[in-house]
Motif scaffolding. Sequence first.
Motif, PDB file in Angstrom:
ATOM      1  N   UNK A   1       0.804  -1.225   0.000  1.00 53.63           N
ATOM      2  CA  UNK A   1       0.000   0.000   0.000  1.00 53.63           C
ATOM      3  C   UNK A   1       0.833   1.270   0.000  1.00 53.63           C
ATOM      4  N   UNK A   2       2.018   1.237   0.613  1.00 54.48           N
ATOM      5  CA  UNK A   2       2.881   2.424   0.587  1.00 54.48           C
ATOM      6  C   UNK A   2       3.224   2.779  -0.856  1.00 54.48           C
ATOM      7  N   UNK A   3       3.701   1.797  -1.617  1.00 54.37           N
ATOM      8  CA  UNK A   3       4.097   2.046  -3.006  1.00 54.37           C
ATOM      9  C   UNK A   3       2.890   2.367  -3.880  1.00 54.37           C
ATOM     10  N   UNK A   4       1.760   1.715  -3.616  1.00 57.27           N
ATOM     11  CA  UNK A   4       0.560   1.994  -4.401  1.00 57.27           C
ATOM     12  C   UNK A   4       0.095   3.430  -4.205  1.00 57.27           C
ATOM     13  N   UNK A   5       0.143   3.920  -2.979  1.00 63.06           N
ATOM     14  CA  UNK A   5      -0.256   5.305  -2.719  1.00 63.06           C
ATOM     15  C   UNK A   5       0.715   6.292  -3.346  1.00 63.06           C
TER      16      UNK A   5
ATOM     17  N   UNK B   1       2.946   7.188   3.289  1.00 62.35           N
ATOM     18  CA  UNK B   1       1.551   6.842   3.023  1.00 62.35           C
ATOM     19  C   UNK B   1       0.629   8.041   3.209  1.00 62.35           C
ATOM     20  N   UNK B   2       0.780   8.738   4.329  1.00 57.84           N
ATOM     21  CA  UNK B   2      -0.083   9.884   4.610  1.00 57.84           C
ATOM     22  C   UNK B   2       0.159  11.022   3.627  1.00 57.84           C
ATOM     23  N   UNK B   3       1.427  11.291   3.314  1.00 60.27           N
ATOM     24  CA  UNK B   3       1.747  12.355   2.371  1.00 60.27           C
ATOM     25  C   UNK B   3       1.217  12.035   0.984  1.00 60.27           C
TER      26      UNK B   3
END
Length: 269
Positions: free
Chosen positions: A172-176, A253-255
Amino acid sequence: MTAARARFRDLIAAEWIKLWSLRSTTWVFVLSALSVLAFNVGTAYDTYRYWTERNTDDKAAFVRDGIPLQEAFTGNGTLVFMLTVGAIGALPIVGEYGTGLIRTTFTAVPDRRAVMAAKVAVISAVTTVFGALVAGASFTLTQAILSGRDAGVPLSHPGALRAVVASALLAPVCALVGMALGAVVRHGAATMVTVFAVLLLLPSVVTDQRRWSAVLSHTLPLKAWDRLSQPGGPPDLYPWTTTGAWTVYAAWSLTAATVAVTAVGRRDQ
């Protein structure tokens, strides 16, 4: 008469349908999973096949140095994983801009931030599940192979659970990140190049041998994953904590989610 405001759960349902309405979506997930597993399982099988007669101390060193976890989550497999998941994250936004469907979407739902928030929610959920499946399968298969030489480790082994979770959440980090870059760049090919540069190329041009470069290195997702998933190897010249690595995951992720939600509305005003 004013049109009724779209409910967020309806937006999520719409984004879910759009994501899976393309046959390519399923194939991208399947092929990327098989590619990652091929690297990791292949490495473990090579170790099994060419395992020489080792004494007890050699086997203990193999486990103590974290080699079983390194073979469960290889560098090559991780690079493929990051790039493909980044592309998956970018697809929902660059695909709509490429086909012009984005105009229809925003005409039907003028609240662009709500639309983008729904895209973020769907992609985050889907890639988290995908990451968990790939990471779990990779760990299970590689350790099963290595156990044939008494070299595999269980999930309860020190650092093993953290490595599995870190590898799963890398998705999910890379997807975002991919979605955020897609919202800014909006062109498919250019977005893919930018995803590659940010996620894979940038970590290769920084070094841990100088303090300023090490600090920059420690802010990148790939380096955070490396810190969390690879307990073996020589000590870092400028060591950092696992808490810091988890913080890097959360910050990216948040950014990225914030950029994805706000970029579309700001640029089109």
